[in-house]
Design an enzyme around this catalytic site. Structure first.
Site, PDB file in Angstrom:
ATOM      1  N   CYS A  82      36.314  42.981  49.070  1.00 10.30           N
ATOM      2  CA  CYS A  82      37.372  43.879  48.622  1.00 10.30           C
ATOM      3  C   CYS A  82      36.848  44.798  47.524  1.00 10.30           C
ATOM      4  O   CYS A  82      37.090  46.008  47.543  1.00 10.30           O
ATOM      5  CB  CYS A  82      38.563  43.064  48.116  1.00 10.30           C
ATOM      6  SG  CYS A  82      40.021  44.062  47.726  1.00 10.30           S
ATOM      7  N   CYS A  83      36.112  44.225  46.570  1.00 15.24           N
ATOM      8  CA  CYS A  83      35.532  45.029  45.491  1.00 15.24           C
ATOM      9  C   CYS A  83      34.559  46.068  46.042  1.00 15.24           C
ATOM     10  O   CYS A  83      34.512  47.198  45.553  1.00 15.24           O
ATOM     11  CB  CYS A  83      34.802  44.125  44.490  1.00 15.24           C
ATOM     12  SG  CYS A  83      35.870  43.162  43.398  1.00 15.24           S
TER      13      CYS A  83
ATOM     14  N   CYS B  82      41.948  45.784  38.609  1.00 15.74           N
ATOM     15  CA  CYS B  82      43.077  45.855  39.534  1.00 15.74           C
ATOM     16  C   CYS B  82      44.175  44.885  39.082  1.00 15.74           C
ATOM     17  O   CYS B  82      43.882  43.806  38.547  1.00 15.74           O
ATOM     18  CB  CYS B  82      42.633  45.499  40.947  1.00 15.74           C
ATOM     19  SG  CYS B  82      41.530  46.724  41.697  1.00 15.74           S
TER      20      CYS B  82
ATOM     21  N   CYS C 244      44.138  41.185  40.119  1.00 15.62           N
ATOM     22  CA  CYS C 244      42.931  40.455  39.737  1.00 15.62           C
ATOM     23  C   CYS C 244      42.722  40.375  38.230  1.00 15.62           C
ATOM     24  O   CYS C 244      41.644  39.999  37.764  1.00 15.62           O
ATOM     25  CB  CYS C 244      41.703  41.107  40.380  1.00 15.62           C
ATOM     26  SG  CYS C 244      41.770  41.181  42.175  1.00 15.62           S
TER      27      CYS C 244
ATOM     28  N   CYS D  17      32.040  42.688  39.689  1.00 12.89           N
ATOM     29  CA  CYS D  17      32.538  43.196  40.966  1.00 12.89           C
ATOM     30  C   CYS D  17      31.441  43.815  41.818  1.00 12.89           C
ATOM     31  O   CYS D  17      31.674  44.166  42.965  1.00 12.89           O
ATOM     32  CB  CYS D  17      33.635  44.230  40.728  1.00 12.89           C
ATOM     33  SG  CYS D  17      33.059  45.674  39.821  1.00 12.89           S
TER      34      CYS D  17
END
Length: 241
Positions: free
Chosen positions: A119-120, A202, A205, A229
């Site tokens: 995702c990162c 985010c 997170c 990340c």
């Protein structure tokens, strides 16, 4: 071929320069090829303030992952209004986000470190590579105090992953020095910092931390990883350059 001797020579030239002078020197040496990535954290706001006040020819950009806090978007708007800078925004590839969410799930980053790093990569690393493409100097707001992973960094080092020289002008600044600068220069900052959010990423997170906790404890708190990340992964080349 990377000329490590020239990198080392330049590293020594900027090592003891204050941030404004270090950035000015790099702008002179690499005209039109110096960029600054801001996540709108306190460190980055300090650098943005210096760039604006000194009128340094540095391209400023930010990454909108699509999952930032409202307060972060509001700060971006306030920062642009205060400094009059053209802060470019880079977004994730739509197809990549849609594919990830469809196959893994909207909050699948909670399920595994691999999912979180994927995702990162989609939301941050890939857009960063596009933003850095064609440039020679990448300015960041990293400080050595922020995490154990950053204590071995140098002010100027070669970033192998992005094939660019990375300059960390605030690397040796303390938290107190940074906060004093913000107060003295009336630098706008994210109000979440006053609510225990030290490192802000985010929204899903990031959490506030308790007094005495590590500054990065609020990032990806559900996992025991290196709390990075992928934007600032170090490699042997980067450490030795």
């Amino acid at each position: 071929m990377i000329d490590h001797s020239k990198i080392e020579e330049l590293s020594q030239r900027v090592e003891h320069l204050e941030p404004s002078k270090g950035m000015a020197l790099l702008c002179d040496l690499f005209p039109g090829k110096v960029v600054f990535s801001t996540s709108l954290g306190q460190e980055d706001q300090v650098i943005t303030d210096i760039i604006a006040r000194k009128e340094l020819p540095v391209g400023v950009f930010t990454l909108d992952t699509g999952r930032l806090f409202y307060e972060t978007y509001d700060l971006l708007a306030r920062t642009i209004m205060k400094y009059g800078l053209d802060i470019k925004t880079y977004y994730p590839n739509t197809h990549s986000v849609e594919k990830f969410v469809r196959e893994k799930g909207i909050n699948s980053f909670y399920d595994s470190v691999d999912n979180r790093k994927s995702c990162c990569y989609i939301r941050k690393v890939e857009p960063l590579k596009r933003a850095l493409a064609g440039n020679e100097i990448w300015i960041t707001g990293l400080r050595a105090e922020q995490s154990p992973n950053r204590k071995n960094m140098r002010k100027l080092e070669w970033d192998e992953g992005n094939k660019i020289l990375k300059y960390n002008p605030l690397l040796d600044w303390t938290m107190d020095e940074m906060l004093a600068f913000i107060k003295a220069n009336k630098v706008p900052y994210n109000p979440l910092h006053d609510k225990g959010f030290v490192s802000i990423g985010c929204a899903p997170c990031t959490r506030a931390i308790d007094p005495g906790e590590d500054p990065r404890a609020g990032r990806w708190w559900w996992e025991s990883s290196h709390k990075e990340c992928g934007l600032h992964e170090q490699t042997p080349l980067a450490k030795n350059s």
